[in-house]
Design a protein around this motif. Sequence first.
Motif, PDB file in Angstrom:
ATOM      1  N   SER A 169     -33.408 -16.303  -8.673  1.00 21.49           N
ATOM      2  CA  SER A 169     -32.201 -16.325  -8.380  1.00 21.49           C
ATOM      3  C   SER A 169     -31.919 -17.627  -8.103  1.00 21.49           C
ATOM      4  O   SER A 169     -32.985 -18.760  -7.574  1.00 21.49           O
ATOM      5  N   ASP A 170     -31.144 -18.271  -7.838  1.00 24.72           N
ATOM      6  CA  ASP A 170     -31.041 -19.816  -7.569  1.00 24.72           C
ATOM      7  C   ASP A 170     -30.905 -19.819  -5.627  1.00 24.72           C
ATOM      8  O   ASP A 170     -31.217 -19.063  -4.921  1.00 24.72           O
ATOM      9  N   ASN A 171     -30.449 -20.657  -5.311  1.00 25.84           N
ATOM     10  CA  ASN A 171     -30.924 -21.070  -3.387  1.00 25.84           C
ATOM     11  C   ASN A 171     -29.886 -19.872  -2.758  1.00 25.84           C
ATOM     12  O   ASN A 171     -30.530 -19.687  -1.533  1.00 25.84           O
ATOM     13  N   SER A 172     -28.805 -19.806  -3.890  1.00 26.02           N
ATOM     14  CA  SER A 172     -27.606 -19.304  -2.739  1.00 26.02           C
ATOM     15  C   SER A 172     -27.738 -17.600  -2.889  1.00 26.02           C
ATOM     16  O   SER A 172     -27.439 -16.897  -1.341  1.00 26.02           O
ATOM     17  N   GLY A 173     -28.565 -17.311  -3.738  1.00 25.71           N
ATOM     18  CA  GLY A 173     -28.652 -15.798  -4.042  1.00 25.71           C
ATOM     19  C   GLY A 173     -27.603 -15.369  -4.788  1.00 25.71           C
ATOM     20  O   GLY A 173     -27.653 -13.846  -4.409  1.00 25.71           O
ATOM     21  N   ARG A 174     -26.846 -15.894  -5.099  1.00 28.11           N
ATOM     22  CA  ARG A 174     -25.668 -15.185  -5.224  1.00 28.11           C
ATOM     23  C   ARG A 174     -25.825 -15.199  -6.882  1.00 28.11           C
ATOM     24  O   ARG A 174     -24.686 -14.141  -7.571  1.00 28.11           O
ATOM     25  N   TYR A 175     -26.960 -16.464  -6.947  1.00 20.91           N
ATOM     26  CA  TYR A 175     -26.907 -16.003  -9.316  1.00 20.91           C
ATOM     27  C   TYR A 175     -28.147 -15.299  -9.362  1.00 20.91           C
ATOM     28  O   TYR A 175     -29.069 -16.122  -8.588  1.00 20.91           O
ATOM     29  N   LEU A 176     -28.151 -15.047 -10.295  1.00 21.68           N
ATOM     30  CA  LEU A 176     -29.051 -14.643 -11.168  1.00 21.68           C
ATOM     31  C   LEU A 176     -29.519 -14.937 -12.348  1.00 21.68           C
ATOM     32  O   LEU A 176     -28.828 -14.866 -13.248  1.00 21.68           O
ATOM     33  N   PHE A 177     -30.606 -15.869 -12.534  1.00 19.83           N
ATOM     34  CA  PHE A 177     -30.820 -16.136 -14.084  1.00 19.83           C
ATOM     35  C   PHE A 177     -31.932 -15.165 -14.442  1.00 19.83           C
ATOM     36  O   PHE A 177     -32.914 -14.723 -14.018  1.00 19.83           O
ATOM     37  N   VAL A 178     -31.717 -14.511 -16.223  1.00 19.36           N
ATOM     38  CA  VAL A 178     -32.684 -13.780 -16.388  1.00 19.36           C
ATOM     39  C   VAL A 178     -32.851 -14.401 -17.704  1.00 19.36           C
ATOM     40  O   VAL A 178     -32.002 -14.740 -18.831  1.00 19.36           O
ATOM     41  N   PHE A 179     -34.425 -14.273 -18.013  1.00 17.87           N
ATOM     42  CA  PHE A 179     -34.735 -14.767 -19.820  1.00 17.87           C
ATOM     43  C   PHE A 179     -35.385 -13.894 -20.357  1.00 17.87           C
ATOM     44  O   PHE A 179     -36.542 -13.747 -19.711  1.00 17.87           O
ATOM     45  N   GLY A 180     -35.475 -13.767 -21.814  1.00 20.45           N
ATOM     46  CA  GLY A 180     -36.480 -12.869 -22.239  1.00 20.45           C
ATOM     47  C   GLY A 180     -36.687 -11.734 -22.167  1.00 20.45           C
ATOM     48  O   GLY A 180     -35.720 -10.630 -21.535  1.00 20.45           O
ATOM     49  N   GLY A 181     -37.952 -10.993 -23.505  1.00 17.23           N
ATOM     50  CA  GLY A 181     -38.134 -10.003 -22.581  1.00 17.23           C
ATOM     51  C   GLY A 181     -38.398  -9.395 -24.086  1.00 17.23           C
ATOM     52  O   GLY A 181     -37.939 -10.319 -25.386  1.00 17.23           O
ATOM     53  N   MET A 182     -38.937  -8.268 -24.022  1.00 17.23           N
ATOM     54  CA  MET A 182     -39.071  -7.431 -25.016  1.00 17.23           C
ATOM     55  C   MET A 182     -37.609  -6.173 -25.222  1.00 17.23           C
ATOM     56  O   MET A 182     -37.369  -5.741 -24.496  1.00 17.23           O
ATOM     57  N   VAL A 183     -37.149  -6.553 -26.415  1.00 22.17           N
ATOM     58  CA  VAL A 183     -36.108  -5.028 -26.730  1.00 22.17           C
ATOM     59  C   VAL A 183     -35.805  -4.497 -28.175  1.00 22.17           C
ATOM     60  O   VAL A 183     -37.067  -4.895 -28.556  1.00 22.17           O
ATOM     61  N   ASP A 184     -35.178  -3.559 -28.326  1.00 25.90           N
ATOM     62  CA  ASP A 184     -35.654  -2.880 -29.206  1.00 25.90           C
ATOM     63  C   ASP A 184     -35.268  -3.416 -30.707  1.00 25.90           C
ATOM     64  O   ASP A 184     -34.130  -3.945 -30.346  1.00 25.90           O
ATOM     65  N   GLY A 185     -35.815  -3.059 -32.202  1.00 31.12           N
ATOM     66  CA  GLY A 185     -35.566  -4.056 -33.363  1.00 31.12           C
ATOM     67  C   GLY A 185     -34.343  -2.547 -33.647  1.00 31.12           C
ATOM     68  O   GLY A 185     -33.877  -2.057 -33.085  1.00 31.12           O
ATOM     69  N   LEU A 186     -33.782  -2.931 -34.864  1.00 32.21           N
ATOM     70  CA  LEU A 186     -32.910  -2.742 -35.574  1.00 32.21           C
ATOM     71  C   LEU A 186     -32.981  -1.227 -35.980  1.00 32.21           C
ATOM     72  O   LEU A 186     -32.056  -0.637 -35.626  1.00 32.21           O
TER      73      LEU A 186
END
Length: 467
Positions: free
Chosen positions: A427-444
């Motif tokens: 989260s940013d310093n205010s706690g109102r915004y969350l940043f999410v990056f990457g991860g494992m996702v299902d293939g097609l």
Amino acid sequence: MAETSSTSRSSSSSFGYSFNGSPISNIAQDHLLTILLLLPVDSILCFAMTCKKFRALAASDSLWESICRRDWGPKTVEALKASNFGHQQLPWMRLYKQVSRVDSVYCHKFSDPDGELGFPSPRASHSLNFVSGCLVLFGGGCEGGRHLDDTWVAYIGNDFRRMLKWQKLNSGIPSGRFGHSSVVIDDFLVMFGGINDNGGRHNDTWVGQVACHESLGVTLSWKLLVVGSDAPSQRGAHAACCIDSRKMVIHGGIGLYGVRLCDTWVLELSENFRFGTWYEIRTHPCPPARSGHTLTCIGGARTVLFGGRGLGYDVLNDVWFLDICEGNPKWVQVHYELQNIPGGVSLPRVGHSATLMLGGHLLICGGEDSYRHRKNDFWVLDINAVPSITMQQPTPLNSMQLLAKMWKRFKANGYEPKCRSFHRACSDNSGRYLFVFGGMVDGLLQPADPAGLRFDGELLLVELVLR
């Protein structure tokens, strides 16, 4: 008789009483504000109902800004005031009410419309932190089980709507790894452990400092922390967080030979961040061995542990609280029944993220279940709904109705994120915004088949919706 009445009136005045009101009405306003700040919000609202004078006092913007500082922390309030959101001059009482009623998030996707800006490659089990106004991403695992050793930074400041410009830093250290932990302490990053693509585990501790320069842009310098011989064993996929604004706590993970661990360690840092001391916390009971879980600070030296994968490869949904203050650390499990929670059958998960947001909302995002079904849902664990969180005694097990309210599933609007696990969020310093990056996702092709597995490179912005 008149003399008696006069004497009585004089005596009453000498004790601070007034025939025109209650004794509390004679207290100076600044003293009243100090007293009100010692009370819970419900008591302050009840106080406001007693008379017009107190109603005006209890609704003052200065009081509610102080309440927000008390309940959310001064860093959060200053960040809100510095952001574009703060320029709207929303009354603090109204903002407090809006935050307490939050029940949904709005998702945005950051993209590179020109296709020319450098972006981090898809990955999972990396680290992502918000420090010194910057997003800092390090390492992770990618296709073929390979580790990554790159570091990326993006300056954000207080403008969350701007186009992000990632900057790749080539420092050569720390060595490439995934499943490590990284926490923010002051303006420093503290990183521990991880796994390389040969399966080797690490137990080294690194300190990174981010700096912004007009000519050089953003720089990040790493140094190996001197910690002595007493340190946690090699591991990855453990959980970690910062407590007391100065210490790092880690729990569990996967150690040598694939053994899952259940130990808890605390790192104390010197003032100059050159030295550190690890020590183990030994308590009974304590959370069973696991990996892929989360450990989140909820204020001071208090943390909450949730989920993960246990010894029998089962995915867990248990909740544990740890308070390390006053030299008497103690793990306390909060028992609850999934059937008492609407949609609770989907709660057990591993590879999720759990981030403390504005207003004390512990926002849990994504993860996967025992069948490796990945998720894109958002749940909130309401710490305030759990009785006796003072950690002095176990949570009463007869408060099942109250415990059922500790979980709430948030509605998600806007961009629909992919179902993912082993992503990272901050989260940013205010706690109102969350940043999410990457991860494992299902293939097609076949989501349940390992061949259908792929890594993601999306950067999401998740915003708490205030109404």
